[in-house]
Design a protein around this motif. Sequence first.
Motif, short mmCIF file in Angstrom:
data_model
loop_
_atom_site.label_atom_id
_atom_site.label_comp_id
_atom_site.label_asym_id
_atom_site.label_seq_id
_atom_site.Cartn_x
_atom_site.Cartn_y
_atom_site.Cartn_z
N ARG A 47 0.83 -1.21 0.00
CA ARG A 47 0.00 0.00 0.00
C ARG A 47 0.86 1.26 0.00
O ARG A 47 0.48 2.28 -0.56
N ALA A 50 1.98 1.78 -3.45
CA ALA A 50 0.87 2.32 -4.24
C ALA A 50 0.53 3.75 -3.86
O ALA A 50 -0.19 4.43 -4.60
N THR A 72 -1.47 8.78 -5.11
CA THR A 72 -1.70 7.51 -5.82
C THR A 72 -2.09 7.71 -7.28
O THR A 72 -1.55 7.05 -8.16
N LEU A 77 0.07 3.48 -11.87
CA LEU A 77 0.30 2.08 -11.57
C LEU A 77 -0.99 1.29 -11.77
O LEU A 77 -2.05 1.84 -12.02
N MET A 79 -3.13 -1.84 -9.89
CA MET A 79 -3.13 -2.63 -8.66
C MET A 79 -4.34 -3.55 -8.66
O MET A 79 -5.43 -3.16 -9.04
N PHE A 81 -6.57 -5.72 -6.10
CA PHE A 81 -6.82 -5.89 -4.68
C PHE A 81 -7.26 -7.31 -4.38
O PHE A 81 -7.77 -8.01 -5.24
N ALA A 85 -12.17 -5.51 -6.06
CA ALA A 85 -12.67 -4.14 -6.16
C ALA A 85 -13.11 -3.78 -7.57
O ALA A 85 -12.87 -2.68 -8.04
N ARG A 146 -7.99 -4.64 -16.09
CA ARG A 146 -8.24 -3.24 -15.75
C ARG A 146 -6.97 -2.58 -15.23
O ARG A 146 -6.65 -1.44 -15.58
N ALA A 147 -6.21 -3.34 -14.41
CA ALA A 147 -4.98 -2.78 -13.86
C ALA A 147 -3.92 -2.57 -14.94
O ALA A 147 -3.05 -1.71 -14.81
#
Lengths: 345, 284
Positions: A47, A50, A72, A77, A79, A81, A85, A146-147
Amino acid sequence: MSGLALQNVVKEFGAFKAVNDVDLTVPHGTFVCMLGPSGCGKTTLLRMIAGLDLPTSGAIRLDGEDITHVPTHKRNLGMVFQSLALFPHLTVGENIAYPLRIRGAPKEDQKKRVEDLLSMIHLTGYADRPVSKLSGGQRQRVAIARALAISPKLFLLDEPLSALDAKLREAMQVELRQLQQKLGITTIVVTHDQREAMTMADTVVVMSGGEIRQAASPIEIYRRPADSFVADFIGQTNLIEAESDTLNHVTVLGQPVPGLQLPPGAAKATISIRPEDVHLTAPGGGALTGTVTFVRDLGGTIETFVEVAGRQIVAVSTPRARPEVTVGQEVGVALTPDVCVVLRK
Amino acid sequence: MRREPPQTFGDYSPLLFPAAMLTIFFVVPFGTMIAVSFFQRQQGGFYTPAFVFDNYARFLSAFFGGVLGFSLMMAIAVAICCVVLALPFTYLLTRMARRVQIVWLVALLSILSLSEVIIGFAWSTLFSRTAGITNILVALGLMGEAKALTPSFAAVLTGMVYQAFPYTVLVLFPALVRLDPTLTEAARTLGASPLRAFFTVVVPALRNTIVATLIMVFIFALGSYLLPQLLGRPQHWTLSVLITDQAIYQSNMPFAAAMAVFLVLVTLGLVALTVIAGRKGEAA
Ligand SMILES: Nc1ncnc2c1ncn2[C@@H]1O[C@H](COP(=O)(O)OP(=O)(O)OP(=O)(O)O)[C@@H](O)[C@H]1O
Ligand SMILES: [Mg+2]
């Protein structure tokens, strides 16, 4: 330097140090797995990378630039989860397009990119589905896509595969690794499954109590663990006390082992030897003498438990290489010096 | 969890008590009111059973139409103000420490215990020239001289928003608490500033809750009849004020009943429209 660097990163929650003085360099394009028991600070460290948490002290650098205080949303970046999410009010396609929409990419580009990503995660044609109508593994892939939509500089994943069943998890590990190699993105995955770490990582970072115990390639971590925690945490091992006299003659469990050396000046040390490196022989001839207490035949491998001077030593062998032993029999336990790892105290 | 639909009459028995309460305390009085709305008014405050449309006909005038329009507009304004204020407030509240949340919620609950009369008089004092907040602004040098802020539309709106705000927060609170905080974090890692994350993730994810809250505050505000009198001019009086006036001071029960029935019908119509629009938006 290109890549990610953590410098003396500390995170305190009140008086409690969740991350304690972490130093780590991750060269560009490396796949890093952070491994450690529950509560050792892996999520906290991720975290901070990030930007979702601010370190109490220390610096985080990306490609030489200090990003410790960069918010952030400006870090570019990706990420994933643990809860994934995914946005429940958006479809699969809209979820994947979200980072592009936020950056104001033209509609056609968004559409094209979404299609490319969907084919990359083998979900072509799913763009208009609501995310609630996907299976666990499909959701996982959507979160990954998506990331990756903006081709991030850093790809961070917090226990991404823990919700999947064992089979799917192994398949996804391989897929994730292949994807990362294809894209060449610096990737950091948090996990507490050591098999997962061994499968995917270029570098395994073993953490405990908020500190890094060892950061090295999987095979080195396995073959040359830095301390008894790492040796015990990664795979199975036999941890045995060894003693050395003034002439550097080493004895293990009261029996001499010729050829084994302890570091100069050390009278005592712990040695780690993997079960598959323990060879059972006839008693005598430099081997420790012990008694077989239990044989566990698992079909593919056979585990033999030998008691030497009150200590249990486990040897693993394949059925073909299996020595003919029975419970109660006296055997020799050969500790070949070059497979014994002397651990620092 | 999947459940069997109720099979026998016995399966419906848990519904008997609420159904009975609903009948006794809502269906019967409302039915009576509908009946009365068709009765014939007698001079001197009484009415006789009849079936006449006089009351409705009288209502369909420009004056009452204007009041109805104003009432609806006022209720909509109150609903929008409340939700616009309460949504970010409640969102931030759910992200605070437990102790802070409790202090705020207790404060809001204590507003609920205030009656409309007390709220009305308190605000009319605060908005007055002699003892009002403008005196503070004057003392701070921000204003030339103290002036009265009431009666005015803004004063009525403020009072009603103040009254409805705690309800709004209490309705939004559970939904916002349940909202997965990693959703906004995910939005931030994907490039959205906290503000954009709020508007692109929190608000759309809570769409249904927001619509339901708007409807609730709207209906709540429609029933307010003291604040418009205490804080507004006669042109700020809502239909509820006129209904009270007709029923209690003019003793014209049939006309009051007709207005009430009409108000209920219009309200139901608006709510239905909102729900249908919401469904459409969902499907799109
Ligand atoms: N917001 C917080 N406030 C106080 N303590 C916290 C907070 N977040 C984490 N901690 C503590 O910091 C320590 C490290 O937590 P962290 O979530 O990083 O563990 P982890 O290694 O990810 O564990 P797991 O494998 O169970 O996810 C834990 O002891 C936890 O209780
Ligand atoms: Mg964790």
